[in-house]
Write a protein that holds these residues in place. Structure first.
Motif, PDB file in Angstrom:
ATOM      1  N   ASN A  72       2.343  -0.762   3.181  1.00  0.00           N
ATOM      2  CA  ASN A  72       2.247  -2.035   3.907  1.00  0.00           C
ATOM      3  C   ASN A  72       0.948  -2.126   4.711  1.00  0.00           C
ATOM      4  O   ASN A  72       0.616  -3.178   5.242  1.00  0.00           O
ATOM      5  CB  ASN A  72       3.471  -2.231   4.818  1.00  0.00           C
ATOM      6  N   VAL A  73       0.201  -1.017   4.785  1.00  0.00           N
ATOM      7  CA  VAL A  73      -1.044  -1.014   5.566  1.00  0.00           C
ATOM      8  C   VAL A  73      -2.226  -0.434   4.786  1.00  0.00           C
ATOM      9  O   VAL A  73      -3.316  -1.001   4.788  1.00  0.00           O
ATOM     10  CB  VAL A  73      -0.874  -0.194   6.874  1.00  0.00           C
ATOM     11  N   LEU A  74      -2.006   0.692   4.109  1.00  0.00           N
ATOM     12  CA  LEU A  74      -3.132   1.454   3.571  1.00  0.00           C
ATOM     13  C   LEU A  74      -3.409   1.150   2.095  1.00  0.00           C
ATOM     14  O   LEU A  74      -2.486   1.173   1.271  1.00  0.00           O
ATOM     15  CB  LEU A  74      -2.855   2.955   3.715  1.00  0.00           C
ATOM     16  N   GLU A  75      -4.677   0.949   1.776  1.00  0.00           N
ATOM     17  CA  GLU A  75      -5.076   0.699   0.387  1.00  0.00           C
ATOM     18  C   GLU A  75      -4.798   1.936  -0.477  1.00  0.00           C
ATOM     19  O   GLU A  75      -4.346   1.820  -1.620  1.00  0.00           O
ATOM     20  CB  GLU A  75      -6.571   0.335   0.351  1.00  0.00           C
ATOM     21  N   SER A  76      -5.054   3.123   0.096  1.00  0.00           N
ATOM     22  CA  SER A  76      -4.800   4.358  -0.672  1.00  0.00           C
ATOM     23  C   SER A  76      -3.315   4.448  -1.043  1.00  0.00           C
ATOM     24  O   SER A  76      -2.959   4.942  -2.116  1.00  0.00           O
ATOM     25  CB  SER A  76      -5.230   5.593   0.124  1.00  0.00           C
ATOM     26  N   SER A  77      -2.451   3.955  -0.168  1.00  0.00           N
ATOM     27  CA  SER A  77      -1.016   3.981  -0.456  1.00  0.00           C
ATOM     28  C   SER A  77      -0.651   2.959  -1.533  1.00  0.00           C
ATOM     29  O   SER A  77       0.263   3.179  -2.322  1.00  0.00           O
ATOM     30  CB  SER A  77      -0.203   3.675   0.809  1.00  0.00           C
ATOM     31  N   ARG A  78      -1.386   1.848  -1.555  1.00  0.00           N
ATOM     32  CA  ARG A  78      -1.088   0.846  -2.601  1.00  0.00           C
ATOM     33  C   ARG A  78      -1.448   1.411  -3.974  1.00  0.00           C
ATOM     34  O   ARG A  78      -0.716   1.233  -4.942  1.00  0.00           O
ATOM     35  CB  ARG A  78      -1.806  -0.462  -2.300  1.00  0.00           C
ATOM     36  N   LEU A  79      -2.575   2.117  -4.031  1.00  0.00           N
ATOM     37  CA  LEU A  79      -2.948   2.764  -5.294  1.00  0.00           C
ATOM     38  C   LEU A  79      -1.897   3.819  -5.660  1.00  0.00           C
ATOM     39  O   LEU A  79      -1.462   3.921  -6.815  1.00  0.00           O
ATOM     40  CB  LEU A  79      -4.340   3.409  -5.158  1.00  0.00           C
ATOM     41  N   TRP A  80      -1.488   4.588  -4.665  1.00  0.00           N
ATOM     42  CA  TRP A  80      -0.463   5.633  -4.854  1.00  0.00           C
ATOM     43  C   TRP A  80       0.784   5.034  -5.495  1.00  0.00           C
ATOM     44  O   TRP A  80       1.339   5.557  -6.471  1.00  0.00           O
ATOM     45  CB  TRP A  80      -0.148   6.230  -3.477  1.00  0.00           C
ATOM     46  N   ARG A  81       1.242   3.907  -4.971  1.00  0.00           N
ATOM     47  CA  ARG A  81       2.459   3.246  -5.458  1.00  0.00           C
ATOM     48  C   ARG A  81       2.286   2.747  -6.895  1.00  0.00           C
ATOM     49  O   ARG A  81       3.184   2.901  -7.740  1.00  0.00           O
ATOM     50  CB  ARG A  81       2.778   2.060  -4.551  1.00  0.00           C
ATOM     51  N   GLU A  82       1.098   2.174  -7.184  1.00  0.00           N
ATOM     52  CA  GLU A  82       0.841   1.687  -8.550  1.00  0.00           C
ATOM     53  C   GLU A  82       0.909   2.836  -9.547  1.00  0.00           C
ATOM     54  O   GLU A  82       1.500   2.721 -10.623  1.00  0.00           O
ATOM     55  CB  GLU A  82      -0.574   1.078  -8.638  1.00  0.00           C
ATOM     56  N   VAL A  83       0.284   3.966  -9.177  1.00  0.00           N
ATOM     57  CA  VAL A  83       0.272   5.117 -10.088  1.00  0.00           C
ATOM     58  C   VAL A  83       1.700   5.634 -10.283  1.00  0.00           C
ATOM     59  O   VAL A  83       2.117   5.932 -11.409  1.00  0.00           O
ATOM     60  CB  VAL A  83      -0.667   6.237  -9.550  1.00  0.00           C
ATOM     61  N   ALA A  84       2.458   5.684  -9.205  1.00  0.00           N
ATOM     62  CA  ALA A  84       3.846   6.176  -9.313  1.00  0.00           C
ATOM     63  C   ALA A  84       4.650   5.282 -10.264  1.00  0.00           C
ATOM     64  O   ALA A  84       5.388   5.780 -11.123  1.00  0.00           O
ATOM     65  CB  ALA A  84       4.489   6.221  -7.935  1.00  0.00           C
ATOM     66  N   ASP A  85       4.496   3.967 -10.122  1.00  0.00           N
ATOM     67  CA  ASP A  85       5.229   3.045 -10.997  1.00  0.00           C
ATOM     68  C   ASP A  85       4.819   3.240 -12.455  1.00  0.00           C
ATOM     69  O   ASP A  85       5.657   3.248 -13.360  1.00  0.00           O
ATOM     70  CB  ASP A  85       4.967   1.590 -10.574  1.00  0.00           C
ATOM     71  N   ARG A  86       3.533   3.398 -12.688  1.00  0.00           N
ATOM     72  CA  ARG A  86       3.050   3.589 -14.060  1.00  0.00           C
ATOM     73  C   ARG A  86       3.616   4.885 -14.653  1.00  0.00           C
ATOM     74  O   ARG A  86       4.116   4.895 -15.777  1.00  0.00           O
ATOM     75  CB  ARG A  86       1.509   3.606 -14.046  1.00  0.00           C
ATOM     76  N   SER A 127       6.256   6.463 -13.904  1.00  0.00           N
ATOM     77  CA  SER A 127       7.719   6.538 -14.002  1.00  0.00           C
ATOM     78  C   SER A 127       8.188   6.246 -15.434  1.00  0.00           C
ATOM     79  O   SER A 127       9.248   6.712 -15.836  1.00  0.00           O
ATOM     80  CB  SER A 127       8.386   5.599 -13.002  1.00  0.00           C
ATOM     81  N   TYR A 128       7.361   5.541 -16.229  1.00  0.00           N
ATOM     82  CA  TYR A 128       7.742   5.294 -17.638  1.00  0.00           C
ATOM     83  C   TYR A 128       7.742   6.587 -18.439  1.00  0.00           C
ATOM     84  O   TYR A 128       8.441   6.716 -19.441  1.00  0.00           O
ATOM     85  CB  TYR A 128       6.782   4.280 -18.285  1.00  0.00           C
ATOM     86  N   ASP A 129       6.935   7.578 -17.983  1.00  0.00           N
ATOM     87  CA  ASP A 129       6.900   8.873 -18.685  1.00  0.00           C
ATOM     88  C   ASP A 129       8.098   9.753 -18.328  1.00  0.00           C
ATOM     89  O   ASP A 129       8.328  10.772 -18.970  1.00  0.00           O
ATOM     90  CB  ASP A 129       5.624   9.657 -18.319  1.00  0.00           C
ATOM     91  N   TYR A 130       8.789   9.384 -17.256  1.00  0.00           N
ATOM     92  CA  TYR A 130       9.915  10.216 -16.794  1.00  0.00           C
ATOM     93  C   TYR A 130      11.151   9.319 -16.595  1.00  0.00           C
ATOM     94  O   TYR A 130      11.630   9.147 -15.472  1.00  0.00           O
ATOM     95  CB  TYR A 130       9.547  10.924 -15.486  1.00  0.00           C
ATOM     96  N   PRO A 131      11.655   8.745 -17.682  1.00  0.00           N
ATOM     97  CA  PRO A 131      12.734   7.764 -17.548  1.00  0.00           C
ATOM     98  C   PRO A 131      14.022   8.346 -16.968  1.00  0.00           C
ATOM     99  O   PRO A 131      14.859   7.596 -16.446  1.00  0.00           O
ATOM    100  CB  PRO A 131      12.961   7.282 -18.990  1.00  0.00           C
ATOM    101  N   ASP A 132      14.166   9.668 -17.056  1.00  0.00           N
ATOM    102  CA  ASP A 132      15.388  10.291 -16.517  1.00  0.00           C
ATOM    103  C   ASP A 132      15.325  10.471 -14.997  1.00  0.00           C
ATOM    104  O   ASP A 132      16.329  10.813 -14.373  1.00  0.00           O
ATOM    105  CB  ASP A 132      15.624  11.650 -17.189  1.00  0.00           C
ATOM    106  N   VAL A 133      14.160  10.247 -14.399  1.00  0.00           N
ATOM    107  CA  VAL A 133      14.032  10.419 -12.943  1.00  0.00           C
ATOM    108  C   VAL A 133      14.091   9.051 -12.264  1.00  0.00           C
ATOM    109  O   VAL A 133      13.399   8.111 -12.660  1.00  0.00           O
ATOM    110  CB  VAL A 133      12.693  11.113 -12.580  1.00  0.00           C
ATOM    111  N   LYS A 134      14.937   8.972 -11.241  1.00  0.00           N
ATOM    112  CA  LYS A 134      15.027   7.721 -10.479  1.00  0.00           C
ATOM    113  C   LYS A 134      13.942   7.738  -9.396  1.00  0.00           C
ATOM    114  O   LYS A 134      13.967   8.573  -8.494  1.00  0.00           O
ATOM    115  CB  LYS A 134      16.423   7.628  -9.843  1.00  0.00           C
ATOM    116  N   LEU A 135      12.993   6.828  -9.539  1.00  0.00           N
ATOM    117  CA  LEU A 135      11.900   6.754  -8.560  1.00  0.00           C
ATOM    118  C   LEU A 135      12.223   5.714  -7.508  1.00  0.00           C
ATOM    119  O   LEU A 135      12.637   4.599  -7.822  1.00  0.00           O
ATOM    120  CB  LEU A 135      10.601   6.360  -9.270  1.00  0.00           C
ATOM    121  N   GLU A 136      12.026   6.087  -6.227  1.00  0.00           N
ATOM    122  CA  GLU A 136      12.107   5.081  -5.169  1.00  0.00           C
ATOM    123  C   GLU A 136      10.868   5.208  -4.294  1.00  0.00           C
ATOM    124  O   GLU A 136      10.269   6.280  -4.185  1.00  0.00           O
ATOM    125  CB  GLU A 136      13.384   5.231  -4.326  1.00  0.00           C
TER     126      GLU A 136
END
Ligand SMILES: NC(=O)c1ccc[n+]([C@@H]2O[C@H](COP(=O)([O-])OP(=O)(O)OC[C@H]3O[C@@H](n4cnc5c(N)ncnc54)[C@H](O)[C@@H]3O)[C@@H](O)[C@H]2O)c1
Ligand SMILES: CC(C)[C@H](C(=O)O)[C@@H](O)C(=O)O
Ligand SMILES: [Mg+2]
Length: 364
Positions: free
Chosen positions: A194-208, A210-219
């Motif tokens: 909600n504040v940091l640009e580095s965190s926004r990139l972090w979140r985008e990478v995590a979402d991307r 997560s398709y490689d690890y469909p058995d893991v629930k990402l939050e």
């Protein structure tokens, strides 16, 4: 019978005190399981500044590179507070992490049942706590440049830089996903998006990813909320993955779920080369030299070393089991034994754990 080389870096304050007990444990394991651990000592931190003028001498780096694993105590203390930043003891620790590319820092937060009533939280909230914090260790605000002081309009300005590349984020997140696959398959990615640009990139990478690890629930969870949720309901977490500074702060906080900062071990790993193992606590200047420190975080770090770097699973289990038995028998150091009538010294606690170490023959 196998032969392994282990670099031992005691460091400052209670570092040498807890390392002494950890080394005795390693010697006991070597005896029971018929291994040879060649242990060579190196200087790091304040003691290295005093003896060589630098917190990370070249000989220490060479020793570490030529070892199968590294065991470290702690660095720092008030004696070196006035040192220039490149001569501060902490620079030695950051230096060895960066030099050996130890980007994945695993900090297991596991409550031993025997310490259920030691945690400051209500027993029904912490019972069964078993969280693994995966902390990014070689990037972020600890290492970003520019990092400087300069004169500004309102006096001096101090600048630190929080920088993360996609590659750095991806490799630590992959560690988080893979570790979660071997556990309860839940990954909480912690940021301040909600504040940091580095965190926004972090979140985008995590979402991307997560398709490689469909058995893991990402939050995704914001770091301030995580700080609160860890106290409210720690059992909701399985694996937490986060950037360097958030991981530093959250792991000290989470340690109290287990009763004390003196209980939390860690492993710092790279993709190749030796891993480094250390308690998450510091040099504890307030109790240094008094034989009061809890050596269990360091002893449990030895178990992690045996498991992760030397692949000696039974040997690691035997140490964790000995710690469990010691606690079940009611033995405590001061940090986990404030209500106890008889509190053990560092040395006595180490001796007690060793007495519970069993050989494979005895286990069978
Ligand atoms: N990995 C490391 O080497 C490391 C980690 C943290 C802090 N430090 C350094 O250590 C120095 C002191 O820092 P601090 O006081 O903020 O943190 P600290 O972790 O050294 O101590 C915090 C508190 O926890 C207690 N404590 C820590 N370990 C304990 C143990 N094993 N048993 C019983 N009690 C224990 C201490 O007595 C103190 O009250 C600083 O120079 C800091 O930079 C080093
Ligand atoms: C001593 C300091 C540089 C270090 C860190 O912040 O990484 C310590 O707090 C840790 O948690 O290992
Ligand atoms: Mg810390």
């Amino acid at each position: 019978m196998s032969y392994y080389k282990i670099a031992i870096l005691p460091g400052d304050g209670i570092g040498p005190e807890v390392i002494k007990e950890a080394v005795l444990i390693l010697e006991e394991v070597a005896k029971h399981f018929h291994h040879t651990f060649e242990m060579k000592y190196g200087l790091i931190g304040g003691v290295a500044v005093d003896k060589t003028g630098t917190p990370l001498p070249t000989e220490t780096v060479e020793l570490c590179k030529n070892s199968d694993a590294i065991l470290l105590g702690a660095v720092g203390g008030p004696k070196w507070d006035q040192e220039l930043s490149h001569r501060r003891p902490e620079a030695g620790l950051l230096g060895i992490r960066k030099t050996l590319n130890l980007y994945a820092n695993l900090r297991p937060v596991t409550l031993f049942d025997a310490l259920l009533h030691t945690s400051p939280l209500k027993s029904e909230n912490v019972i069964g706590t078993d969280v693994l914090i995966v902390r990014e260790l070689t990037g972020g605000i600890y290492f970003g440049t520019p990092r400087e002081r300069k004169n500004g309009e309102n006096g001096q300005e101090a600048i630190d830089t929080l920088r993360y590349s996609e590659k750095e984020i991806e490799r630590i997140l992959r560690q988080g996903f893979q570790i979660a696959q071997g556990r309860k398959k839940k990954l909480t990615s912690v940021d301040k998006a909600n504040v940091l640009e580095s965190s926004r990139l972090w979140r985008e990478v995590a979402d991307r990813l997560s398709y490689d690890y469909p058995d893991v629930k990402l939050e995704h969870m914001l770091v301030d909320n995580v700080a609160m949720q860890l106290i409210r309901n720690p059992r909701q977490f399985d694996v937490i993955v986060t950037e360097n500074m958030f991981g530093d702060i959250l792991s000290d906080e989470a340690s109290m779920l287990t009763g004390s900062l003196g209980m939390l071990p860690s492993a710092s790993l790279s993709d190749t080369g030796p891993g480094l193992y250390e308690p998450i606590h510091g040099s504890a200047p307030d109790i240094a030299g008094k034989d009061k420190a809890n050596p269990l975080a360091t002893i449990l770090s030895v178990a992690m070393l045996l498991r992760h770097s030397l692949r000696l699973e039974n040997e690691a289990d035997s140490i964790e089991n000995a710690v469990k038995k010691t606690l079940e028998a009611g033995y405590r150091t001061g940090d986990i034994g404030f209500d106890w009538e008889r509190v053990l010294t560092t040395t006595q606690m180490g001796t007690m754990v060793r007495s519970y170490l069993k050989s494979p023959v005895q286990n069978g």
